[in-house]
Design a protein around this motif. Structure first.
Motif, PDB file in Angstrom:
ATOM      1  N   GLY A 320       0.861  -1.214  -0.104  1.00  0.00           N
ATOM      2  CA  GLY A 320      -0.072  -0.082  -0.013  1.00  0.00           C
ATOM      3  C   GLY A 320       0.769   1.185   0.135  1.00  0.00           C
ATOM      4  O   GLY A 320       0.339   2.098   0.107  1.00  0.00           O
ATOM      5  N   SER A 321       2.210   1.121  -0.105  1.00  0.00           N
ATOM      6  CA  SER A 321       2.856   2.372  -0.131  1.00  0.00           C
ATOM      7  C   SER A 321       2.565   3.267  -1.569  1.00  0.00           C
ATOM      8  O   SER A 321       2.868   4.581  -1.612  1.00  0.00           O
ATOM      9  CB  SER A 321       4.195   1.868  -0.080  1.00  0.00           C
ATOM     10  N   SER A 322       2.405   2.320  -2.612  1.00  0.00           N
ATOM     11  CA  SER A 322       2.268   2.891  -3.919  1.00  0.00           C
ATOM     12  C   SER A 322       0.915   2.199  -4.769  1.00  0.00           C
ATOM     13  O   SER A 322       1.013   1.012  -4.394  1.00  0.00           O
ATOM     14  CB  SER A 322       3.367   3.217  -4.811  1.00  0.00           C
ATOM     15  N   PHE A 323       0.365   2.835  -5.457  1.00  0.00           N
ATOM     16  CA  PHE A 323      -0.620   2.053  -6.359  1.00  0.00           C
ATOM     17  C   PHE A 323      -0.348   2.443  -7.919  1.00  0.00           C
ATOM     18  O   PHE A 323       0.106   3.511  -8.265  1.00  0.00           O
ATOM     19  CB  PHE A 323      -2.079   2.593  -5.916  1.00  0.00           C
ATOM     20  N   ALA A 324      -0.860   1.257  -8.689  1.00  0.00           N
ATOM     21  CA  ALA A 324      -0.934   1.727 -10.274  1.00  0.00           C
ATOM     22  C   ALA A 324      -2.426   1.272 -10.527  1.00  0.00           C
ATOM     23  O   ALA A 324      -2.811   0.417 -10.101  1.00  0.00           O
ATOM     24  CB  ALA A 324       0.194   0.733 -10.760  1.00  0.00           C
ATOM     25  N   PRO A 325      -2.835   1.839 -11.534  1.00  0.00           N
ATOM     26  CA  PRO A 325      -4.182   1.555 -12.002  1.00  0.00           C
ATOM     27  C   PRO A 325      -4.259   0.292 -12.855  1.00  0.00           C
ATOM     28  O   PRO A 325      -3.338   0.042 -13.587  1.00  0.00           O
ATOM     29  CB  PRO A 325      -4.689   2.650 -13.112  1.00  0.00           C
ATOM     30  N   ALA A 326      -5.388  -0.436 -12.764  1.00  0.00           N
ATOM     31  CA  ALA A 326      -5.440  -1.729 -13.668  1.00  0.00           C
ATOM     32  C   ALA A 326      -5.665  -1.444 -15.002  1.00  0.00           C
ATOM     33  O   ALA A 326      -6.107  -0.337 -15.502  1.00  0.00           O
ATOM     34  CB  ALA A 326      -6.713  -2.503 -13.158  1.00  0.00           C
ATOM     35  N   SER A 327      -5.071  -2.244 -15.829  1.00  0.00           N
ATOM     36  CA  SER A 327      -5.029  -1.929 -17.354  1.00  0.00           C
ATOM     37  C   SER A 327      -6.175  -2.204 -18.172  1.00  0.00           C
ATOM     38  O   SER A 327      -6.629  -1.580 -19.200  1.00  0.00           O
ATOM     39  CB  SER A 327      -3.533  -2.558 -17.889  1.00  0.00           C
ATOM     40  N   ASN A 328      -7.020  -3.230 -17.861  1.00  0.00           N
ATOM     41  CA  ASN A 328      -8.194  -3.589 -18.562  1.00  0.00           C
ATOM     42  C   ASN A 328      -9.315  -3.592 -17.859  1.00  0.00           C
ATOM     43  O   ASN A 328     -10.260  -4.540 -18.377  1.00  0.00           O
ATOM     44  CB  ASN A 328      -7.809  -5.293 -19.165  1.00  0.00           C
ATOM     45  N   LEU A 329      -9.684  -2.457 -16.951  1.00  0.00           N
ATOM     46  CA  LEU A 329     -10.774  -2.224 -16.446  1.00  0.00           C
ATOM     47  C   LEU A 329     -11.338  -1.125 -16.717  1.00  0.00           C
ATOM     48  O   LEU A 329     -10.520  -0.141 -16.864  1.00  0.00           O
ATOM     49  CB  LEU A 329     -10.772  -2.246 -14.856  1.00  0.00           C
ATOM     50  N   PRO A 330     -12.598  -0.862 -17.194  1.00  0.00           N
ATOM     51  CA  PRO A 330     -13.142   0.516 -17.595  1.00  0.00           C
ATOM     52  C   PRO A 330     -13.005   1.525 -16.440  1.00  0.00           C
ATOM     53  O   PRO A 330     -13.356   1.262 -15.273  1.00  0.00           O
ATOM     54  CB  PRO A 330     -14.587   0.185 -18.264  1.00  0.00           C
ATOM     55  N   THR A 331     -13.148   2.934 -16.766  1.00  0.00           N
ATOM     56  CA  THR A 331     -13.322   3.704 -15.722  1.00  0.00           C
ATOM     57  C   THR A 331     -14.879   3.981 -15.592  1.00  0.00           C
ATOM     58  O   THR A 331     -15.669   3.781 -16.487  1.00  0.00           O
ATOM     59  CB  THR A 331     -12.866   5.223 -16.451  1.00  0.00           C
ATOM     60  N   THR A 332     -15.218   3.829 -14.329  1.00  0.00           N
ATOM     61  CA  THR A 332     -16.666   3.956 -13.988  1.00  0.00           C
ATOM     62  C   THR A 332     -16.946   5.017 -13.132  1.00  0.00           C
ATOM     63  O   THR A 332     -15.853   5.763 -12.665  1.00  0.00           O
ATOM     64  CB  THR A 332     -17.064   2.640 -13.357  1.00  0.00           C
ATOM     65  N   ALA A 333     -18.026   5.396 -12.682  1.00  0.00           N
ATOM     66  CA  ALA A 333     -18.548   6.291 -11.754  1.00  0.00           C
ATOM     67  C   ALA A 333     -18.108   5.829 -10.198  1.00  0.00           C
ATOM     68  O   ALA A 333     -17.451   6.717  -9.472  1.00  0.00           O
ATOM     69  CB  ALA A 333     -19.939   6.429 -11.520  1.00  0.00           C
ATOM     70  N   ARG A 334     -18.218   4.625 -10.030  1.00  0.00           N
ATOM     71  CA  ARG A 334     -17.796   3.981  -8.776  1.00  0.00           C
ATOM     72  C   ARG A 334     -17.572   2.543  -8.772  1.00  0.00           C
ATOM     73  O   ARG A 334     -18.651   1.700  -9.321  1.00  0.00           O
ATOM     74  CB  ARG A 334     -18.854   4.608  -7.539  1.00  0.00           C
ATOM     75  N   PHE A 335     -16.472   2.037  -8.211  1.00  0.00           N
ATOM     76  CA  PHE A 335     -16.289   0.775  -7.983  1.00  0.00           C
ATOM     77  C   PHE A 335     -16.521   0.295  -6.712  1.00  0.00           C
ATOM     78  O   PHE A 335     -16.196   0.893  -5.622  1.00  0.00           O
ATOM     79  CB  PHE A 335     -14.899   0.092  -8.385  1.00  0.00           C
ATOM     80  N   ALA A 336     -17.014  -1.095  -6.268  1.00  0.00           N
ATOM     81  CA  ALA A 336     -16.778  -1.879  -4.814  1.00  0.00           C
ATOM     82  C   ALA A 336     -15.986  -2.983  -5.500  1.00  0.00           C
ATOM     83  O   ALA A 336     -16.095  -3.529  -6.436  1.00  0.00           O
ATOM     84  CB  ALA A 336     -18.140  -2.025  -4.465  1.00  0.00           C
ATOM     85  N   ILE A 337     -15.417  -3.258  -4.424  1.00  0.00           N
ATOM     86  CA  ILE A 337     -14.475  -4.469  -4.523  1.00  0.00           C
ATOM     87  C   ILE A 337     -14.538  -5.491  -3.429  1.00  0.00           C
ATOM     88  O   ILE A 337     -15.134  -5.306  -2.213  1.00  0.00           O
ATOM     89  CB  ILE A 337     -13.006  -4.448  -4.857  1.00  0.00           C
ATOM     90  N   ALA A 338     -14.292  -6.908  -3.749  1.00  0.00           N
ATOM     91  CA  ALA A 338     -14.414  -8.134  -2.689  1.00  0.00           C
ATOM     92  C   ALA A 338     -13.693  -8.919  -3.118  1.00  0.00           C
ATOM     93  O   ALA A 338     -13.119  -9.341  -4.323  1.00  0.00           O
ATOM     94  CB  ALA A 338     -15.793  -8.500  -2.619  1.00  0.00           C
ATOM     95  N   VAL A 339     -12.811  -9.672  -1.781  1.00  0.00           N
ATOM     96  CA  VAL A 339     -12.158 -10.828  -1.842  1.00  0.00           C
ATOM     97  C   VAL A 339     -12.511 -11.696  -1.118  1.00  0.00           C
ATOM     98  O   VAL A 339     -13.072 -11.683  -0.292  1.00  0.00           O
ATOM     99  CB  VAL A 339     -10.570 -10.324  -1.692  1.00  0.00           C
ATOM    100  N   THR A 340     -11.658 -13.037  -1.286  1.00  0.00           N
ATOM    101  CA  THR A 340     -12.197 -14.070  -0.457  1.00  0.00           C
ATOM    102  C   THR A 340     -10.976 -15.020   0.059  1.00  0.00           C
ATOM    103  O   THR A 340     -10.179 -15.274  -0.903  1.00  0.00           O
ATOM    104  CB  THR A 340     -13.257 -14.992  -1.123  1.00  0.00           C
ATOM    105  N   ALA A 341     -10.932 -15.680   1.049  1.00  0.00           N
ATOM    106  CA  ALA A 341      -9.997 -16.226   1.569  1.00  0.00           C
ATOM    107  C   ALA A 341      -9.977 -17.904   0.819  1.00  0.00           C
ATOM    108  O   ALA A 341      -9.273 -18.507   0.826  1.00  0.00           O
ATOM    109  CB  ALA A 341     -10.143 -16.766   3.076  1.00  0.00           C
TER     110      ALA A 341
END
Length: 874
Positions: A320-341
């Motif tokens: 989390g010290s630095s971030f880069a944008p994903a290359s193949n996702l569109p720009t949208t008004a708002r994203f929500a994200i989720a991950v799973t163990a």
């Protein structure tokens, strides 16, 4: 009642404007579209500019054919339920709150001064603030109203990492609530925080006494953020961290995450980027400078990988010290994200087009690449089959959860809840008619459980154990109702109605709360002559009447009239058949609302904010507008503007009260942040006014009520606190002992057989309904009129470019004095003994701590009390 689930209703998006150009992560990124709900958060934004642009777009849209017809007209006709929120209604809510508070400048940061002004008054004014009177107790609701009611809006759900039965939820205006028994009962300990809105919490996995709280309201902006607070005693007390913001910055935090392997690392997704601490909150750095970040998650098996999203999706590989944008996702008004163990390499991204569904995307390689799983149906809209085009309000409510045991099982929250068992390829409705209140802000799977899902919405908290077939409402004991207005029965002490945001009108009777009418609820009242008649109100002046105690309702809105968001209306105090309704003028009905006629033309522009009828002579009527106060003595034939002498160039009129024993005596309460212009009094029916504000903080005054049988006794409700004053006093008395630090929107008095049996009721925006015995002039309180300040002319001025504050004052009497530099909560950062002072004093206070710029308080103390002044350190 027509349901928006069955029709398409327009929304509104503001055109992009150079005035609201967002900061971007890199120079190559395109600016995000600026909608009104984003523009309102800019520190330099102007309310009137946003308002004009919104209505310009709205006018254009109104000219286009719409299946649902005119939204405001339907609202006034009472055709909408709580599910009928659209960005139009969200704007109207914001407009109604902001307009009186930002007049005349339009500076959208003004309401955030509530925190510092309250801090100056609540506990830092010493002898300038006598002991607080009143003895407030909650009237609830502590149980979710029956017949389809909801507890109130929640922003998040979190689980204790050591015990999942311990859970946390946060209200935008009612604080943090905790359960130790998986939702059976809830308690709060945050009633005295400067900001009662909270948007997230994280718990140290190694020591659950250590907790971090994100302040403010991340979705609806009911409250602004002061940064992140920290507790080391399990939430009993909270202290600020290095992420310490002036509320005037207008920032929001939407999400917090804590590193499970190194809990000293915490990150905050905020309205101006991502903030990161590696020393448990002492210092914070900006990890991503992007205009709005709404969501953030650690990769379950590798906290060096972090995902974040706002209008774009970002990935970090360095913790989390630095971030880069994903290359193949569109720009949208708002994203929500989720991950799973269940599969740490799986990442889901839910994209929205401001309101409706844009697409559901899945990555199986830890966010390096994404595939589109679906773009339909509209799982963020109103329809149960997803067929509505453009429907929804994803800018306001958006939630996404994935099972910890099955990476293909996901649930999405928008207006409704939808689920997919194949990773987003296909969707089925999971909440449509199963008891979950609409507008879902969070969807969370219980830790380690594949079939237990929790949802937080505008109606509270809900749980399912069978994939959404059935949901259980677990909002009992959550007292978080955001009340606009109340109506107390004049005949029965146990009966009170109140109108709530998101949750309609609710009736308290014999200790039980019942939901009796839909929509947002506003002004409501009992018929004083016939207990079978009740009156309620919905958005923009939609009013309704029942003649059988609430079993059946009839729309009685004046034909062709659309009132303001929170329309003023009332019953005549002498003739029960007569009702009054305020739009731009006052309308009158002589048959309990079946027919209406206009009462002449009132002075001033804009809509009415308050109608008052003289209780002794109902031909005398007052109509309150922001900068005009109309008075008629002939039942509306002619009107006179009696606002001359009121500071309407600096503050807007919000409410008035009449002495029922002397109709020539009036009090006018004013909104806004014009210091010293809070209440004015007239003893000659408005011919002349005197400033009656002594002792009140610089906060908006929302309502004022006269206590019958007293010598000018009046109560005023403000954005923090309630105050009392009568003719024997030279200043107002705080009247809010035991009341939470919450905005009070309306006051009413229930008159019992004696003063001791009478009660003052208060509708609060975030903590429900409260009541207190009436004022009792005990010696400790009544002595306030003779109080002598500990010093005259106290000033504290920060020296420009220097770490020092110049102090001046004149001692009231020879005494030992001390100066303290504190934060806004009163925590002492540095102190200095000034010794014995007699007469004038001038000195210099060298600043050793803190080393951060910002707003602080310089407090002068003696044995008799204390005084405080703001200082801005550079």
């Amino acid at each position: 009642m027509v349901s928006k689930r069955e029709m398409t209703v327009f929304g509104t998006i503001l055109a992009a404007s150079a005035s609201f150009a967002p900061a971007t992560a890199t120079s190559q990124e395109a600016p995000e579209p600026r909608a009104w709900f984003e523009a309102r958060e800019d520190a330099g934004a102007n309310f009137y500019s946003i308002q004009r642009e919104f209505y310009r777009e709205e006018e254009t849209r109104e000219k286009q054919p719409e299946e649902g017809g005119n939204v405001l007209a339907k609202a006034a006709a009472g055709e909408f339920g709580e599910e009928e929120d659209d960005d139009l209604f969200q704007f109207k809510r914001w407009e109604a709150y902001m307009e009186p508070r930002v007049y005349p400048s339009g500076d959208v940061t003004l309401p955030s001064r509530r925190v510092e002004e309250a801090a100056l008054f609540l506990g830092l004014n010493g002898t300038a603030m006598p002991p607080s009177a009143g003895n407030w107790k909650a009237m609830g609701p502590t149980v979710v109203p029956t017949s389809g009611g909801g507890a109130g809006r929640l922003n998040f759900i979190r689980f204790n990492p050591r015990d999942p039965n311990i859970m946390y939820v946060g209200s935008p205006g009612g604080g943090l609530w905790t359960t130790s028994n998986a939702g059976v009962g809830w308690t709060t300990s945050t009633d005295n925080l400067n900001v009662l809105g909270v948007s997230d919490i994280v718990i140290d996995p190694n020591d659950d006494r250590v907790q971090y709280l994100a302040t403010g309201d991340g979705d609806g902006s009911d409250t602004r953020s002061i940064g992140v607070l920290k507790s080391v005693d399990g939430g009993k007390t909270w202290n600020k961290t290095g992420l310490d913001w002036a509320v005037s910055l207008g920032r929001r935090i939407s999400k917090l995450v804590i590193n499970p392997k190194d809990p000293r690392i915490i990150m905050a997704a905020a309205s101006n980027g991502i903030y990161r601490t590696a020393d448990a909150g002492v210092t914070w750095t900006v990890a991503l400078n992007q205009s709005i970040i709404k969501d953030i998650e650690f990769k379950p098996d590798d906290p060096n990988v972090v995902y974040a999203a706002g209008g774009r999706f970002y990935k970090s590989v360095d913790g989390g010290s630095s971030f880069a944008p994903a290359s193949n996702l569109p720009t949208t008004a708002r994203f929500a994200i989720a991950v799973t163990a269940a599969d740490p390499n799986v990442v889901y991204a839910l994209g929205s087009n401001q309101r409706d569904f844009q697409g559901f995307y899945r990555s199986s390689d830890a966010g390096s690449s994404f595939s589109t799983k679906s773009t339909s149906p509209n799982i963020l809209g109103y329809s149960n089959n997803g067929s509505d085009v453009g429907g929804g309000q994803a800018f306001y409510d958006l939630g996404l959860g994935v099972s910890p045991t099955d990476p293909d099982y996901v649930m999405v929250g928008g207006i409704n809840i939808w689920k997919s068992t194949n990773g987003g390829g296909n969707w089925t409705i999971a909440s449509g008619n199963s008891g979950v209140h609409t507008d879902v802000h969070a969807v969370e799977f219980a830790p380690g459980a594949g079939n237990i899902v929790w949802a937080a919405s505008d109606g509270g908290i809900f749980k399912t154990v069978n994939g959404g077939t059935n949901w259980t409402n677990l909002g009992n004991t959550l007292s978080i109702a955001e009340m606009y207005r109340l109506g107390a029965s004049p005949l029965d002490q146990g009966k009170v109605m109140s109108g709530w945001q998101d949750n309609g009108t609710n009736l308290l009777s014999n200790g039980t709360w019942k939901h009796i009418y839909g929509g947002d609820g506003f002004e409501c009242f009992f018929d004083w002559a016939d207990t079978n008649y009740l009156y309620v109100e919905t958005q923009n002046g939609g009013i309704a009447r029942t003649s059988n105690g609430g079993r059946n309702w009839s729309n009685i809105s004046p034909p062709g009239q659309t009132g303001p968001w929170n329309t003023s209306w009332m019953q005549d105090p002498k003739d029960a058949q007569v009702l009054y309704y305020g739009s731009t003028n006052i309308w009158k009905s002589t048959d309990r609302g079946s027919n209406w006629s206009q009462m002449g033309t009132l002075p001033g522009s804009g809509s009415l904010r308050n109608i008052v009828v003289d209780p002794a002579n109902n031909r005398i009527v007052y109509g309150v507008k922001a900068t005009a106060l109309g008075r008629t003595t002939d039942g509306g034939g002619t009107w006179t503007n009696i606002a001359t002498g009121l500071p309407t160039g600096s503050a807007s009129i919000s409410h008035i009260a009449i002495d029922n024993g002397n109709p020539n005596t009036l009090w006018a309460a004013l909104s806004g942040y014009s210091a010293g212009n809070k209440v004015f009094k007239s003893t000659n029916a408005g011919t002349a006014w005197i400033n009656y504000s002594e002792g009140l903080p610089n906060l908006p005054a929302n309502a004022i009520v006269f206590q019958k049988g007293t010598a000018g006794g009046v109560y005023v409700a403000m954005d923090v606190g309630i105050f009392y004053r009568d003719n024997s006093m030279s200043a107002w008395v705080p009247f809010f002992a035991n009341l939470p630090n919450v905005s009070v929107r309306e006051l009413e008095i229930f008159y019992g057989r004696t003063v001791d049996e009478s009660r003052l009721r208060a509708a609060t925006f975030g903590r429900g309904l409260w009541e207190s015995p009436l004022f009792n002039a005990s010696p400790s309180v009544s002595a306030r009129a003779g109080l002598v300040p500990i010093a005259e002319g106290f000033t504290a001025v920060a020296e420009k470019g220097r770490r020092a504050v110049s102090i001046r004052f004149a001692a009231a009497k020879p005494e030992h004095y001390r100066a303290e530099l504190t934060d806004l909560k009163g925590a002492v950062l540095q102190s200095r003994d000034l010794g014995m002072v007699s007469g004038p004093y001038q000195g210099r206070f060298e600043i050793e701590a803190p080393d951060r710029s910002g707003l602080y308080l310089m407090v002068l103390k003696s044995g008799q009390g204390k005084l405080a002044g703001r200082v801005m350190l550079e």
